[in-house]
Write a protein that holds these residues in place. Sequence first.
Motif, PDB file in Angstrom:
ATOM      1  N   LEU A   9      13.799  -8.334  22.676  1.00 14.09           N
ATOM      2  CA  LEU A   9      13.878  -7.978  21.609  1.00 14.09           C
ATOM      3  C   LEU A   9      12.700  -6.925  21.303  1.00 14.09           C
ATOM      4  CD1 LEU A   9      14.588 -11.123  19.400  1.00 14.09           C
ATOM      5  CD2 LEU A   9      16.006  -9.135  19.562  1.00 14.09           C
ATOM      6  N   MET A  10      11.700  -7.188  21.785  1.00 14.89           N
ATOM      7  CA  MET A  10      10.695  -6.187  21.446  1.00 14.89           C
ATOM      8  C   MET A  10      11.046  -4.793  21.984  1.00 14.89           C
ATOM      9  SD  MET A  10       7.023  -6.237  23.141  1.00 14.89           S
ATOM     10  CE  MET A  10       7.005  -5.736  24.772  1.00 14.89           C
ATOM     11  N   TRP A  11      11.804  -4.725  23.077  1.00 13.54           N
ATOM     12  CA  TRP A  11      12.263  -3.372  23.411  1.00 13.54           C
ATOM     13  C   TRP A  11      13.230  -2.882  22.665  1.00 13.54           C
ATOM     14  CZ3 TRP A  11       8.827  -0.876  26.365  1.00 13.54           C
ATOM     15  CH2 TRP A  11       8.062  -1.811  27.436  1.00 13.54           C
ATOM     16  N   PHE A  12      14.256  -3.746  22.097  1.00 13.25           N
ATOM     17  CA  PHE A  12      14.991  -3.353  21.079  1.00 13.25           C
ATOM     18  C   PHE A  12      14.670  -2.856  19.934  1.00 13.25           C
ATOM     19  CE2 PHE A  12      17.512  -4.530  17.264  1.00 13.25           C
ATOM     20  CZ  PHE A  12      18.770  -3.704  17.674  1.00 13.25           C
ATOM     21  N   TRP A  13      13.718  -3.440  19.450  1.00 11.26           N
ATOM     22  CA  TRP A  13      12.773  -2.855  18.138  1.00 11.26           C
ATOM     23  C   TRP A  13      12.297  -1.545  18.629  1.00 11.26           C
ATOM     24  CZ3 TRP A  13      15.184  -3.893  14.200  1.00 11.26           C
ATOM     25  CH2 TRP A  13      15.607  -5.203  13.813  1.00 11.26           C
ATOM     26  N   LEU A  14      11.713  -1.287  19.713  1.00  9.80           N
ATOM     27  CA  LEU A  14      11.017  -0.008  20.164  1.00  9.80           C
ATOM     28  C   LEU A  14      12.163   1.014  20.293  1.00  9.80           C
ATOM     29  CD1 LEU A  14       8.577   1.451  21.093  1.00  9.80           C
ATOM     30  CD2 LEU A  14       9.167   0.796  23.421  1.00  9.80           C
ATOM     31  N   ALA A  15      13.348   0.763  20.746  1.00  9.45           N
ATOM     32  CA  ALA A  15      14.326   1.781  20.811  1.00  9.45           C
ATOM     33  C   ALA A  15      14.784   2.077  19.499  1.00  9.45           C
ATOM     34  CB  ALA A  15      15.548   1.279  21.561  1.00  9.45           C
ATOM     35  N   VAL A  16      14.986   1.220  18.614  1.00 14.11           N
ATOM     36  CA  VAL A  16      15.157   1.597  17.093  1.00 14.11           C
ATOM     37  C   VAL A  16      14.408   2.496  16.617  1.00 14.11           C
ATOM     38  CG1 VAL A  16      15.683   0.566  14.941  1.00 14.11           C
ATOM     39  CG2 VAL A  16      16.594  -0.844  16.948  1.00 14.11           C
ATOM     40  N   MET A  17      12.779   2.216  16.817  1.00 10.99           N
ATOM     41  CA  MET A  17      12.052   3.133  16.113  1.00 10.99           C
ATOM     42  C   MET A  17      11.907   4.548  16.749  1.00 10.99           C
ATOM     43  SD  MET A  17       7.765   2.436  16.500  1.00 10.99           S
ATOM     44  CE  MET A  17       7.673   3.131  17.936  1.00 10.99           C
ATOM     45  N   VAL A  18      12.198   4.466  17.884  1.00  8.32           N
ATOM     46  CA  VAL A  18      12.205   5.896  18.862  1.00  8.32           C
ATOM     47  C   VAL A  18      13.458   6.646  18.057  1.00  8.32           C
ATOM     48  CG1 VAL A  18      12.812   6.951  20.743  1.00  8.32           C
ATOM     49  CG2 VAL A  18      10.823   5.264  20.794  1.00  8.32           C
ATOM     50  N   ALA A  19      14.685   6.000  18.052  1.00 12.36           N
ATOM     51  CA  ALA A  19      15.912   6.564  17.549  1.00 12.36           C
ATOM     52  C   ALA A  19      15.647   6.951  16.002  1.00 12.36           C
ATOM     53  CB  ALA A  19      17.032   5.588  17.443  1.00 12.36           C
ATOM     54  N   CYS A  20      15.178   6.075  15.243  1.00 13.90           N
ATOM     55  CA  CYS A  20      14.587   6.567  13.728  1.00 13.90           C
ATOM     56  C   CYS A  20      13.895   7.655  13.786  1.00 13.90           C
ATOM     57  CB  CYS A  20      14.134   5.374  13.037  1.00 13.90           C
ATOM     58  SG  CYS A  20      15.191   3.921  12.566  1.00 13.90           S
ATOM     59  N   VAL A  21      12.800   7.802  14.644  1.00 14.33           N
ATOM     60  CA  VAL A  21      11.964   9.031  14.613  1.00 14.33           C
ATOM     61  C   VAL A  21      12.533  10.341  14.927  1.00 14.33           C
ATOM     62  CG1 VAL A  21       9.882  10.083  15.936  1.00 14.33           C
ATOM     63  CG2 VAL A  21       9.803   7.779  15.027  1.00 14.33           C
ATOM     64  N   ILE A  22      13.554  10.040  16.177  1.00 13.12           N
ATOM     65  CA  ILE A  22      14.421  11.064  16.494  1.00 13.12           C
ATOM     66  C   ILE A  22      15.084  11.773  15.500  1.00 13.12           C
ATOM     67  CG2 ILE A  22      16.206  11.837  18.075  1.00 13.12           C
ATOM     68  CD1 ILE A  22      14.821  10.321  20.415  1.00 13.12           C
ATOM     69  N   VAL A  23      15.925  10.917  14.773  1.00 14.40           N
ATOM     70  CA  VAL A  23      16.751  11.161  13.627  1.00 14.40           C
ATOM     71  C   VAL A  23      16.033  11.813  12.619  1.00 14.40           C
ATOM     72  CG1 VAL A  23      18.286  10.360  11.921  1.00 14.40           C
ATOM     73  CG2 VAL A  23      18.549   9.472  14.254  1.00 14.40           C
ATOM     74  N   GLU A  24      14.915  11.408  12.288  1.00 18.94           N
ATOM     75  CA  GLU A  24      14.177  12.074  11.134  1.00 18.94           C
ATOM     76  C   GLU A  24      13.732  13.669  11.530  1.00 18.94           C
ATOM     77  OE1 GLU A  24      12.095  12.421   7.596  1.00 18.94           O
ATOM     78  OE2 GLU A  24      13.214  10.515   8.442  1.00 18.94           O
ATOM     79  N   ALA A  25      13.364  13.644  12.806  1.00 19.07           N
ATOM     80  CA  ALA A  25      12.980  15.172  13.236  1.00 19.07           C
ATOM     81  C   ALA A  25      13.989  15.986  13.271  1.00 19.07           C
ATOM     82  CB  ALA A  25      12.348  14.947  14.764  1.00 19.07           C
ATOM     83  N   VAL A  26      15.285  15.478  13.589  1.00 21.47           N
ATOM     84  CA  VAL A  26      16.373  16.271  13.712  1.00 21.47           C
ATOM     85  C   VAL A  26      16.839  16.856  12.150  1.00 21.47           C
ATOM     86  CG1 VAL A  26      19.019  16.450  14.254  1.00 21.47           C
ATOM     87  CG2 VAL A  26      17.349  15.667  15.684  1.00 21.47           C
ATOM     88  N   THR A  27      16.514  16.005  11.082  1.00 21.04           N
ATOM     89  CA  THR A  27      17.105  16.042   9.942  1.00 21.04           C
ATOM     90  C   THR A  27      16.011  16.958   9.151  1.00 21.04           C
ATOM     91  OG1 THR A  27      16.271  13.813   9.189  1.00 21.04           O
ATOM     92  CG2 THR A  27      18.734  14.008   9.756  1.00 21.04           C
ATOM     93  N   VAL A  28      15.133  17.579   9.633  1.00 17.68           N
ATOM     94  CA  VAL A  28      14.140  18.243   9.119  1.00 17.68           C
ATOM     95  C   VAL A  28      13.190  17.667   8.047  1.00 17.68           C
ATOM     96  CG1 VAL A  28      13.571  20.652   8.040  1.00 17.68           C
ATOM     97  CG2 VAL A  28      15.660  20.260   9.600  1.00 17.68           C
ATOM     98  N   PHE A  29      12.972  16.455   8.503  1.00 20.06           N
ATOM     99  CA  PHE A  29      11.922  15.621   7.503  1.00 20.06           C
ATOM    100  C   PHE A  29      12.369  15.391   6.105  1.00 20.06           C
ATOM    101  CE2 PHE A  29       9.248  18.302  10.622  1.00 20.06           C
ATOM    102  CZ  PHE A  29       8.947  17.033  11.257  1.00 20.06           C
ATOM    103  N   SER A  30      13.431  14.650   6.016  1.00 14.18           N
ATOM    104  CA  SER A  30      13.926  14.353   4.618  1.00 14.18           C
ATOM    105  C   SER A  30      13.397  12.922   4.223  1.00 14.18           C
ATOM    106  CB  SER A  30      15.722  14.034   4.835  1.00 14.18           C
ATOM    107  OG  SER A  30      15.852  13.241   5.591  1.00 14.18           O
TER     108      SER A  30
END
Length: 149
Positions: A9-30
């Motif tokens: 689970l710890m790695w799962f939540w880390l992957a979710v966090m990284v995915a959210c950061v990547i999506v935020e960076a791609v969507t030009v900081f919305s």
Amino acid sequence: MYMCILNNLMWFWLAVMVACVIVEAVTVFSLTTVWGAISALVMIFVSRTRLPFLWQIILFLVMTILLIVFTRPFAIKKFGIGSVKTNVDSMLGQEVILVKKISAFEKGEAKAKNGVVWTAKSSDDSEIKAGSVCIIVGIEGNTLCVRKK
């Protein structure tokens, strides 16, 4: 697959966090998925407890929604995201003189006080003759919306 997630689970939540950061960076900081990344960071520590996975997901969703509702408006206002101010906004209300007449079906040209010639159109689709002094009431792209003074 489900058991693999439950065992890590710890790695799962880390992957979710990284995915959210990547999506935020791609969507030009919305400023939408960054709150999910913050919630996922908290969930990394919560996953070390014996809280069932379903409750972890519910907690993650509740935290994300609360952060979006209560902190996103403040962050948008603080960082000025979504409102692009340009120097063109300062032209509203200024006087210009028409160099080329404006008709209902044709844009004209207006000369600003700084000497720059802009494409211009009438705000009410009326005809305005060349040499008339007009007031800038709006800006659409690179076209001034003017009305006769």
